[in-house]
Design a protein around this motif. Structure first.
Motif, PDB file in Angstrom:
ATOM      1  N   ARG A   1      26.801  45.276  60.277  1.00 28.44           N
ATOM      2  CA  ARG A   1      27.363  46.396  61.136  1.00 28.44           C
ATOM      3  C   ARG A   1      27.537  45.559  62.350  1.00 28.44           C
ATOM      4  N   LYS A   2      28.681  46.094  63.001  1.00 27.68           N
ATOM      5  CA  LYS A   2      29.136  45.383  64.259  1.00 27.68           C
ATOM      6  C   LYS A   2      29.816  46.520  65.189  1.00 27.68           C
ATOM      7  N   ASN A   3      29.150  46.864  66.224  1.00 30.33           N
ATOM      8  CA  ASN A   3      30.116  47.822  67.257  1.00 30.33           C
ATOM      9  C   ASN A   3      31.178  46.687  67.968  1.00 30.33           C
ATOM     10  N   VAL A   4      32.511  47.333  67.850  1.00 30.44           N
ATOM     11  CA  VAL A   4      33.510  46.663  68.268  1.00 30.44           C
ATOM     12  C   VAL A   4      34.380  47.655  69.211  1.00 30.44           C
ATOM     13  N   THR A   5      34.524  47.116  70.400  1.00 24.73           N
ATOM     14  CA  THR A   5      35.620  47.657  71.455  1.00 24.73           C
ATOM     15  C   THR A   5      36.893  47.156  71.143  1.00 24.73           C
ATOM     16  N   VAL A   6      37.853  47.979  70.862  1.00 17.67           N
ATOM     17  CA  VAL A   6      39.228  47.720  70.410  1.00 17.67           C
ATOM     18  C   VAL A   6      40.122  47.163  71.783  1.00 17.67           C
ATOM     19  N   LYS A   7      40.585  46.228  71.355  1.00 16.63           N
ATOM     20  CA  LYS A   7      41.510  45.519  72.619  1.00 16.63           C
ATOM     21  C   LYS A   7      42.988  45.465  72.028  1.00 16.63           C
ATOM     22  N   ALA A   8      43.924  45.526  72.756  1.00 17.46           N
ATOM     23  CA  ALA A   8      45.213  45.266  72.747  1.00 17.46           C
ATOM     24  C   ALA A   8      45.939  45.695  71.298  1.00 17.46           C
TER      25      ALA A   8
ATOM     26  N   ALA B   1      41.051  43.914  55.111  1.00 18.50           N
ATOM     27  CA  ALA B   1      39.930  44.693  54.524  1.00 18.50           C
ATOM     28  C   ALA B   1      40.020  44.278  53.075  1.00 18.50           C
ATOM     29  N   ASN B   2      41.250  44.456  52.287  1.00 23.37           N
ATOM     30  CA  ASN B   2      41.605  44.405  50.949  1.00 23.37           C
ATOM     31  C   ASN B   2      41.486  42.726  50.347  1.00 23.37           C
ATOM     32  N   LYS B   3      41.346  41.933  51.294  1.00 22.40           N
ATOM     33  CA  LYS B   3      41.243  40.457  50.930  1.00 22.40           C
ATOM     34  C   LYS B   3      39.713  40.179  50.492  1.00 22.40           C
ATOM     35  N   PHE B   4      38.767  41.016  50.781  1.00 20.67           N
ATOM     36  CA  PHE B   4      37.488  41.026  50.771  1.00 20.67           C
ATOM     37  C   PHE B   4      36.957  41.631  49.658  1.00 20.67           C
ATOM     38  N   GLU B   5      35.857  41.087  48.787  1.00 18.90           N
ATOM     39  CA  GLU B   5      35.102  41.950  47.692  1.00 18.90           C
ATOM     40  C   GLU B   5      34.194  42.916  48.260  1.00 18.90           C
ATOM     41  N   SER B   6      33.510  42.903  49.516  1.00 20.72           N
ATOM     42  CA  SER B   6      32.808  43.756  50.062  1.00 20.72           C
ATOM     43  C   SER B   6      33.375  45.130  50.228  1.00 20.72           C
ATOM     44  N   ARG B   7      32.383  46.345  50.063  1.00 20.54           N
ATOM     45  CA  ARG B   7      32.723  47.817  50.615  1.00 20.54           C
ATOM     46  C   ARG B   7      32.863  47.468  52.132  1.00 20.54           C
ATOM     47  N   ILE B   8      33.850  48.217  52.644  1.00 22.66           N
ATOM     48  CA  ILE B   8      33.926  47.908  54.137  1.00 22.66           C
ATOM     49  C   ILE B   8      34.444  49.324  54.737  1.00 22.66           C
ATOM     50  N   TYR B   9      33.859  49.709  55.870  1.00 20.14           N
ATOM     51  CA  TYR B   9      33.844  50.833  56.455  1.00 20.14           C
ATOM     52  C   TYR B   9      34.059  50.868  57.841  1.00 20.14           C
ATOM     53  N   PHE B  10      34.923  51.801  58.471  1.00 19.34           N
ATOM     54  CA  PHE B  10      35.132  52.134  59.840  1.00 19.34           C
ATOM     55  C   PHE B  10      34.332  53.418  60.347  1.00 19.34           C
ATOM     56  N   GLU B  11      33.432  53.595  61.281  1.00 21.87           N
ATOM     57  CA  GLU B  11      32.855  54.696  61.764  1.00 21.87           C
ATOM     58  C   GLU B  11      33.347  54.951  62.981  1.00 21.87           C
TER      59      GLU B  11
ATOM     60  N   ALA C   1      29.956  46.468  56.480  1.00 22.45           N
ATOM     61  CA  ALA C   1      30.465  45.792  55.136  1.00 22.45           C
ATOM     62  C   ALA C   1      29.158  45.648  54.469  1.00 22.45           C
ATOM     63  N   GLU C   2      29.269  45.726  52.993  1.00 22.96           N
ATOM     64  CA  GLU C   2      28.187  45.705  52.362  1.00 22.96           C
ATOM     65  C   GLU C   2      28.623  44.699  51.059  1.00 22.96           C
ATOM     66  N   GLY C   3      28.135  43.767  50.767  1.00 23.85           N
ATOM     67  CA  GLY C   3      28.760  42.912  49.623  1.00 23.85           C
ATOM     68  C   GLY C   3      28.723  41.408  49.689  1.00 23.85           C
ATOM     69  N   ALA C   4      29.257  40.525  48.865  1.00 18.20           N
ATOM     70  CA  ALA C   4      28.907  39.030  48.931  1.00 18.20           C
ATOM     71  C   ALA C   4      29.490  38.291  50.267  1.00 18.20           C
TER      72      ALA C   4
ATOM     73  N   ALA D   1      34.195  39.637  56.197  1.00 15.37           N
ATOM     74  CA  ALA D   1      34.814  40.791  56.393  1.00 15.37           C
ATOM     75  C   ALA D   1      34.846  41.482  57.671  1.00 15.37           C
ATOM     76  N   VAL D   2      33.713  41.691  58.026  1.00 14.65           N
ATOM     77  CA  VAL D   2      33.371  42.335  59.434  1.00 14.65           C
ATOM     78  C   VAL D   2      33.975  41.200  60.681  1.00 14.65           C
ATOM     79  N   ASP D   3      33.641  40.080  60.548  1.00  9.53           N
ATOM     80  CA  ASP D   3      34.216  39.033  61.596  1.00  9.53           C
ATOM     81  C   ASP D   3      35.891  39.135  61.556  1.00  9.53           C
ATOM     82  N   ALA D   4      36.381  39.074  60.462  1.00  6.18           N
ATOM     83  CA  ALA D   4      37.925  39.042  60.347  1.00  6.18           C
ATOM     84  C   ALA D   4      38.296  40.284  60.852  1.00  6.18           C
ATOM     85  N   LEU D   5      37.793  41.567  60.612  1.00  7.34           N
ATOM     86  CA  LEU D   5      38.422  42.854  61.223  1.00  7.34           C
ATOM     87  C   LEU D   5      38.054  42.830  62.867  1.00  7.34           C
ATOM     88  N   GLU D   6      36.833  42.278  62.944  1.00 16.18           N
ATOM     89  CA  GLU D   6      36.505  42.382  64.644  1.00 16.18           C
ATOM     90  C   GLU D   6      37.719  41.345  65.308  1.00 16.18           C
TER      91      GLU D   6
END
Length: 84
Positions: free
Chosen positions: A3-10, A26-36, A65-68, A73-78
């Motif tokens: 889990r990671k808190n991300v402040t959206v920029k640009a 998100a769909n490039k990854f196997e893990s289950r991924i969520y935004f909160e 994200a949860e999975g392999a 996945a979290v890093d790519a979205l961040e």
């Protein structure tokens, strides 16, 4: 689970539909991924779900994200949200 808190920029400087790009990433990854955000838990791989998520510059969201490949996945979205 990663889990990671991300402040959206640009986000407003992105292509016409940044939500579609987030779903594609998100769909490039196997893990289950969520935004909160605002007490909502949204599947990042669901276009319909993500369309309900309004992202603005300087808004904080939690990406989880949860999975392999959860950390990647979290890093790519961040990275996308921070416009690195």
């Amino acid at each position: 689970m990663t889990r990671k808190n991300v402040t959206v920029k640009a986000i407003t400087k992105r292509e016409e539909n940044p939500i579609a790009m987030l779903v594609q990433i998100a769909n490039k990854f196997e893990s289950r991924i969520y935004f909160e955000s605002d007490n909502r838990h949204i599947n990042a791989k669901s276009m319909m779900g993500m369309m309900t998520l309004a992202l603005y510059d300087d808004e904080e969201v939690v990406v989880s994200a949860e999975g392999a490949d959860e950390a990647d996945a979290v890093d790519a979205l961040e990275t996308y949200l921070l416009d690195r």
